[in-house]
Design an enzyme around this catalytic site. Sequence first.
Site, PDB file in Angstrom:
ATOM      1  N   ASP A 186      -3.921   6.996  -3.707  1.00 38.85           N
ATOM      2  CA  ASP A 186      -3.772   5.945  -2.698  1.00 38.85           C
ATOM      3  C   ASP A 186      -4.264   4.640  -3.313  1.00 38.85           C
ATOM      4  O   ASP A 186      -5.457   4.513  -3.638  1.00 38.85           O
ATOM      5  CB  ASP A 186      -4.613   6.327  -1.466  1.00 38.85           C
ATOM      6  CG  ASP A 186      -4.522   5.310  -0.340  1.00 38.85           C
ATOM      7  OD1 ASP A 186      -3.744   4.344  -0.458  1.00 38.85           O
ATOM      8  OD2 ASP A 186      -5.239   5.500   0.666  1.00 38.85           O
ATOM      9  N   ASP A 238       0.862  -1.188   0.000  1.00 33.33           N
ATOM     10  CA  ASP A 238       0.000   0.000   0.000  1.00 33.33           C
ATOM     11  C   ASP A 238       0.895   1.233   0.000  1.00 33.33           C
ATOM     12  O   ASP A 238       1.603   1.487   0.972  1.00 33.33           O
ATOM     13  CB  ASP A 238      -0.897  -0.037   1.248  1.00 33.33           C
ATOM     14  CG  ASP A 238      -1.954   1.064   1.256  1.00 33.33           C
ATOM     15  OD1 ASP A 238      -1.961   1.906   0.347  1.00 33.33           O
ATOM     16  OD2 ASP A 238      -2.769   1.066   2.200  1.00 33.33           O
ATOM     17  N   GLU A 259     -11.376   0.925  -0.423  1.00 31.46           N
ATOM     18  CA  GLU A 259     -10.330   0.063   0.131  1.00 31.46           C
ATOM     19  C   GLU A 259     -10.993  -1.108   0.843  1.00 31.46           C
ATOM     20  O   GLU A 259     -11.748  -0.900   1.794  1.00 31.46           O
ATOM     21  CB  GLU A 259      -9.499   0.901   1.111  1.00 31.46           C
ATOM     22  CG  GLU A 259      -8.342   0.217   1.758  1.00 31.46           C
ATOM     23  CD  GLU A 259      -7.503   1.211   2.564  1.00 31.46           C
ATOM     24  OE1 GLU A 259      -6.357   0.863   2.875  1.00 31.46           O
ATOM     25  OE2 GLU A 259      -7.993   2.320   2.907  1.00 31.46           O
ATOM     26  N   GLU A 262      -7.222  -1.703  -3.361  1.00 33.68           N
ATOM     27  CA  GLU A 262      -7.630  -0.298  -3.206  1.00 33.68           C
ATOM     28  C   GLU A 262      -7.442   0.483  -4.499  1.00 33.68           C
ATOM     29  O   GLU A 262      -6.457   0.326  -5.211  1.00 33.68           O
ATOM     30  CB  GLU A 262      -6.801   0.354  -2.090  1.00 33.68           C
ATOM     31  CG  GLU A 262      -7.174   1.786  -1.793  1.00 33.68           C
ATOM     32  CD  GLU A 262      -6.365   2.360  -0.632  1.00 33.68           C
ATOM     33  OE1 GLU A 262      -6.822   3.344  -0.022  1.00 33.68           O
ATOM     34  OE2 GLU A 262      -5.283   1.796  -0.323  1.00 33.68           O
ATOM     35  N   HIS A 282      -6.961  10.945   5.085  1.00 35.01           N
ATOM     36  CA  HIS A 282      -8.325  10.657   5.547  1.00 35.01           C
ATOM     37  C   HIS A 282      -8.993  12.001   5.828  1.00 35.01           C
ATOM     38  O   HIS A 282      -8.606  12.705   6.749  1.00 35.01           O
ATOM     39  CB  HIS A 282      -8.317   9.786   6.798  1.00 35.01           C
ATOM     40  CG  HIS A 282      -7.889   8.373   6.554  1.00 35.01           C
ATOM     41  ND1 HIS A 282      -8.555   7.282   7.078  1.00 35.01           N
ATOM     42  CD2 HIS A 282      -6.873   7.855   5.828  1.00 35.01           C
ATOM     43  CE1 HIS A 282      -7.959   6.150   6.689  1.00 35.01           C
ATOM     44  NE2 HIS A 282      -6.921   6.494   5.941  1.00 35.01           N
ATOM     45  N   HIS A 301     -12.150   5.705   2.386  1.00 28.67           N
ATOM     46  CA  HIS A 301     -12.182   7.071   2.922  1.00 28.67           C
ATOM     47  C   HIS A 301     -12.113   8.089   1.794  1.00 28.67           C
ATOM     48  O   HIS A 301     -11.663   7.799   0.682  1.00 28.67           O
ATOM     49  CB  HIS A 301     -10.985   7.278   3.850  1.00 28.67           C
ATOM     50  CG  HIS A 301      -9.680   6.818   3.252  1.00 28.67           C
ATOM     51  ND1 HIS A 301      -8.847   7.653   2.535  1.00 28.67           N
ATOM     52  CD2 HIS A 301      -9.075   5.591   3.227  1.00 28.67           C
ATOM     53  CE1 HIS A 301      -7.795   6.962   2.109  1.00 28.67           C
ATOM     54  NE2 HIS A 301      -7.904   5.703   2.523  1.00 28.67           N
TER      55      HIS A 301
END
Length: 435
Positions: free
Chosen positions: A222, A211, A324, A416, A299, A291
């Site tokens: 992300d 990640d 995610e 994700e 976040h 998120h």
Amino acid sequence: MSVADSTTADLGLAEKKLGELAINNSNDNNGEKGTDDDEEEEDGEEGEAVEKTQKKKRKNKKKNKKKKKTGLGAAGQTSPPSIPVSQLFPNNSYSEGQICEYVDDNKYRTTSEEMRAKDRLNEQQLVDLRRAAEVHREVRQYARANIRPGMDLTTIAEMIENGTRALVEERGFESGVGFPTGLSLNHCAAHYTPNAGDFVEIKEDDVLKVDFGVHVNGHIIDSAFTMSWNDRYKPLLDAVKEATNTGVREAGIDVRLGDIGAAIQEVMESYEIELDGKVLPVKPIRNLCGHNIGPYLIHSGKSVPIVANRDQTKMEEGELFAIETFGTTGSGYVQEEGVCSHYAKTSDGQPRLPSAKKLLHSITKNFGTLPFCRRYLDRLGETHYYYGLRHLVDQGIVTAYPPLVDVKGSYTAQSEHTFILRPTVKEVLSRGDDY
């Protein structure tokens, strides 16, 4: 010969001859009228041919100009990756992500002139996000091809982070690493990255979550994937991949977060896996979630559940989200365990301890609100900082994010993607040929 060069001296004779010449010319012109018309037609055809040729040349020039703008693209990248993507995609010619048109009540947005005008206002943000996404794709392509059993996690983290820094042309808050590279093994689902002195080697039977993030002007991509070297874990990896794709598909403007969680849960729980002669259900990890993402904030306030709940909060136009999902063969619930490596500044308080004040100044100067890890402090030359860091955490100025683990002996997987809800379409920015 010109008239001024004539040797005829007799003016009368000259006038007589000129008269006869005029009569003859008149007769000749009448007889040759058709010939002159033919010549005019030929001249016209030649003019049209020249004009067409010139038009073709102008078109070719335009085509050549367009070709020059595209650059080499990702195909021109080195191995390991070292060329900044801005050189491979000159003039901000980064590829769009996956474009998904809105449906139902939002279908009008795709062709609405008003929405298109709003879309153009966000052009620079899209350029930044696409640049960050291109860096992510190229770095992870190399990582996925080269991570293998026998490698230690520190080597992998530095490979990914150094590649990111090179390709995004790291310049502090202008561009750089979005957050520490997560390299979580087996029952550890998230928030592990090696600290200095840690030595953890990948084994053939491990399940590794990778990640990592990239930012350009605070706009963060992300995205995460899971790797394994034993085919028996394939159902677990497939479960999170399909669950994430389901969440991305269901997401949209005015969609309720709880409804997305329900769709993800249904897909995840349709999978099962056989390990050591036992058939186990794949469970979503119910206390982990996706998120939304804000400028320099990984976040940003809204959480996207991966199980059904009653959250009626809606996604809104212009928001950036990371869907995610986490699947597990264990309990479906994680807790904090182990030595912490991930941190982020979350408030503007003032510490009393002098060493903590000095460390906070360094954190604010180099990371702001972006997450960091202890290896990043080492890289800056910070030493003897642990007591000051602990003080900042205790004061609530910095938040610690320890590793998150399910029961020992279980296996977890993660998938994700990052997307943006543009006024006209949903764009899955992190989508690539790999996932």
